[in-house]
Design an enzyme around this catalytic site. Sequence first.
Site, PDB file in Angstrom:
ATOM      1  N   TYR A 142       0.807  -1.207   0.000  1.00 25.11           N
ATOM      2  CA  TYR A 142       0.000   0.000   0.000  1.00 25.11           C
ATOM      3  C   TYR A 142       0.846   1.266   0.000  1.00 25.11           C
ATOM      4  CZ  TYR A 142      -3.977  -3.041   1.122  1.00 25.11           C
ATOM      5  OH  TYR A 142      -4.943  -4.009   1.099  1.00 25.11           O
ATOM      6  N   ASP A 224      -2.116 -18.740   2.488  1.00 23.26           N
ATOM      7  CA  ASP A 224      -3.194 -19.525   1.887  1.00 23.26           C
ATOM      8  C   ASP A 224      -3.723 -20.570   2.859  1.00 23.26           C
ATOM      9  OD1 ASP A 224      -0.642 -20.532   1.643  1.00 23.26           O
ATOM     10  OD2 ASP A 224      -0.919 -21.365  -0.361  1.00 23.26           O
TER      11      ASP A 224
END
Length: 356
Positions: A142, A224
Amino acid sequence: MATYKIAVLPGDGIGQEVTPQAQRILQVVGKATGVGFEFETALIGGSAIDATGKPLPPATLTLCKSAQAILFGAVGGPKWDDLPQEQRPERGLLGIRKDLDLFANLRPATCFPMLVDASPLKRSVVEGTDLMVIRELTGGLYFGEPRGREDGPDGPRAVNTMVYSAREIERVARAAFDVAMKRKKRLASVDKANVLVVSQLWREVVTRVGKEYPQVALEHVLVDNCAMALVHKPTHFDTIVTENTFGDILSDEAAILAGSMGMLPSASLGGTGGKKGLYEPVHGTAPDIAGQGIANPIGQVWAAAMMLEHLGQPKAAQGIVAAIEAVLSEPRLRTRDLGGSATTVECGKALAQAVA
């Protein structure tokens, strides 16, 4: 008794609807305890763009720097989706995080017993879920440089850069271990160390910091695998720490465990000594229901409780959480996202009465 200066930034969408309910509760707390609150409201996000042309006006940033805490609603909406990336409403919130160095975002996800059946997961899976996600907030994709768009021989090309220093990782890791020490002394550090060089550094630094906290059981989990585990065995987790992008995704996933995105709060902490804080619900502006008066104010009210906790008023914070549980025990007082029919204001008034 203490008096606290609170910057109130309702923002856009349902942020403007739920923030007044949190102020209502804080006023009740102040009357009951003698704690004083000086509220000052300012523009942020899309509403600030409409009024000043900037998502974070200088006056708003000045207020945030002078206040002891920031009560934040939400920013964004379809109206501003076509603006250049650096001028969109979300840059207002990102700017506050960066300027005030709010590097640690704490997001609890608790499935209250009376809401077990409101979760999309089976009772046997979600019952007993009570976890805290600590998300690094001022680094990673970001904020990393270089970033942006450019034209090339193959057409437009876009770049975002994930970058972390050992110092950035160390300070959020230490914050996470401190939180874990106050909970069940279990910490899961989430990364993608099997692929990303940044994650390899992340794992190295977290492991090193963990040696300072021998009481805390540390495990490393690939992102994940963590995403899968959150929906099939969420009670495995107690405290989770991860980087900015992974934390954004995983904390929203964890919020659904509680039955509704409207339920959960967050605290963004940092600054000198970690004392400055911004407190907000996790639900965003919800443009599909904005203006209808049906938004769930509990996430915002719970955020106010987290604010009181970090301001050194734990009993007042506990009173608000107890009031939330009392209101949730009455189905007629729940908002539509939880299967009830109460309006935002009706739920807010019920919470205020329960707090009193």
